[in-house]
Design a protein around this motif. Structure first.
Motif, PDB file in Angstrom:
ATOM      1  N   THR A  11      -1.599  -4.865  -0.305  1.00 53.06           N
ATOM      2  CA  THR A  11      -0.413  -4.892   0.560  1.00 53.06           C
ATOM      3  C   THR A  11       0.832  -5.303  -0.217  1.00 53.06           C
ATOM      4  OG1 THR A  11      -0.742  -7.207   1.184  1.00 53.06           O
ATOM      5  CG2 THR A  11      -1.791  -5.538   2.585  1.00 53.06           C
ATOM      6  N   TYR A  12       1.961  -5.110   0.438  1.00 56.76           N
ATOM      7  CA  TYR A  12       3.240  -5.622  -0.034  1.00 56.76           C
ATOM      8  C   TYR A  12       4.014  -6.067   1.197  1.00 56.76           C
ATOM      9  CZ  TYR A  12       5.609  -1.474   1.735  1.00 56.76           C
ATOM     10  OH  TYR A  12       6.110  -0.507   2.557  1.00 56.76           O
ATOM     11  N   THR A  13       5.076  -6.826   0.992  1.00 57.28           N
ATOM     12  CA  THR A  13       5.931  -7.242   2.102  1.00 57.28           C
ATOM     13  C   THR A  13       7.366  -6.798   1.819  1.00 57.28           C
ATOM     14  OG1 THR A  13       6.276  -9.407   1.101  1.00 57.28           O
ATOM     15  CG2 THR A  13       4.531  -9.246   2.748  1.00 57.28           C
ATOM     16  N   GLN A  14       8.075  -6.473   2.897  1.00 56.85           N
ATOM     17  CA  GLN A  14       9.492  -6.125   2.798  1.00 56.85           C
ATOM     18  C   GLN A  14      10.297  -7.404   2.574  1.00 56.85           C
ATOM     19  OE1 GLN A  14      10.884  -3.022   3.176  1.00 56.85           O
ATOM     20  NE2 GLN A  14       9.047  -1.919   3.767  1.00 56.85           N
ATOM     21  N   PRO A  20       2.318  -7.893   6.200  1.00 59.35           N
ATOM     22  CA  PRO A  20       1.701  -7.161   5.091  1.00 59.35           C
ATOM     23  C   PRO A  20       1.601  -5.664   5.398  1.00 59.35           C
ATOM     24  CG  PRO A  20       0.009  -8.197   6.420  1.00 59.35           C
ATOM     25  CD  PRO A  20       1.328  -8.589   7.021  1.00 59.35           C
ATOM     26  N   VAL A  23      -0.167  -0.822   0.715  1.00 56.19           N
ATOM     27  CA  VAL A  23       0.578  -0.265  -0.404  1.00 56.19           C
ATOM     28  C   VAL A  23       0.755   1.241  -0.252  1.00 56.19           C
ATOM     29  CG1 VAL A  23       0.476   0.159  -2.904  1.00 56.19           C
ATOM     30  CG2 VAL A  23      -0.010  -2.105  -2.002  1.00 56.19           C
ATOM     31  N   GLU A  25       1.242   2.759   2.394  1.00 59.88           N
ATOM     32  CA  GLU A  25       2.145   2.988   3.531  1.00 59.88           C
ATOM     33  C   GLU A  25       1.481   3.522   4.799  1.00 59.88           C
ATOM     34  OE1 GLU A  25       5.693   2.555   3.464  1.00 59.88           O
ATOM     35  OE2 GLU A  25       5.579   1.715   1.454  1.00 59.88           O
TER      36      GLU A  25
END
Length: 151
Positions: A11-14, A20, A23, A25
C-alpha cells in the motif's frame, strides 16, 4: 496440511491521509478472495469507524435489524448470519465514491470459529487453517508484491 496464513497487500498513502491504498490502485483481488471464504462461512462481521456514516447507514439498511449492531466509542460492529444480500454487497460494492475500501474489518466465521479476517480496509488478511489449495488460490489473485507469512 493446514497453515495459518497472514498476508499484506502493498500500500501507499496520499499526502495528509492515513488511508492505505493498494499500490496497483485497485481491489481486483477482493472479489475472488471474499467469494472463496464466503462459501466456507455462515456468519459475517463488519467493523466501520463511527465517522463512516454512509457505510454504516448502508449496512444498516441491508441488514434490516437482522444483524446485531454494537456502537462502541469509535467503531460500529455489525454481526449476523450470512445472507445473499449481504454476500452480494461484500462481493460487488466494496468501494465508496472516493474509490476507498468501505470496511475497516470484515470477519467471516463458521459458527464461532474464524474462517477469514480482512483488516485495515482490505489490505491486511489472516486465514487460520488455510489449506495448500487456499494458499495457492490467494497467491494467484493478489498483487505479485504481496507479502506472506505462513505459520
Amino acid at each position: 496440511m493446514q497453515n495459518n496464513l497472514a498476508f499484506n497487500i502493498p500500500t501507499y498513502t496520499q499526502d495528509n491521509s492515513t488511508f492505505p491504498n493498494p499500490v496497483n490502485e485497485n481491489y481486483d483481488y477482493w472479489g475472488p478472495i471474499i467469494n472463496c471464504f464466503l462459501e466456507k462461512s455462515d456468519t459475517i462481521e463488519i467493523h466501520c469507524w463511527n465517522d463512516e456514516i454512509d457505510t454504516i447507514e448502508e449496512i444498516g439498511t441491508l441488514t434490516l435489524n437482522t444483524f446485531e449492531m454494537v456502537k462502541e466509542d469509535n467503531i460500529t460492529i455489525f454481526k449476523g448470519k450470512k445472507t445473499s444480500v449481504l454476500s452480494d454487497y461484500l462481493l460487488n460494492n466494496n468501494t465508496n465514491n472516493a474509490g476507498e475500501f468501505k470496511w475497516f474489518t470484515v470477519n467471516l466465521h463458521i459458527g464461532t470459529v474464524s474462517v477469514f479476517h480482512s483488516g485495515h480496509w482490505g489490505t491486511e488478511f489472516f486465514v487460520p487453517n488455510a489449506t495448500e489449495k487456499d494458499i495457492a488460490f490467494i497467491k494467484s489473485v493478489v498483487p505479485i508484491e504481496t507479502s506472506f507469512h505462513q505459520f
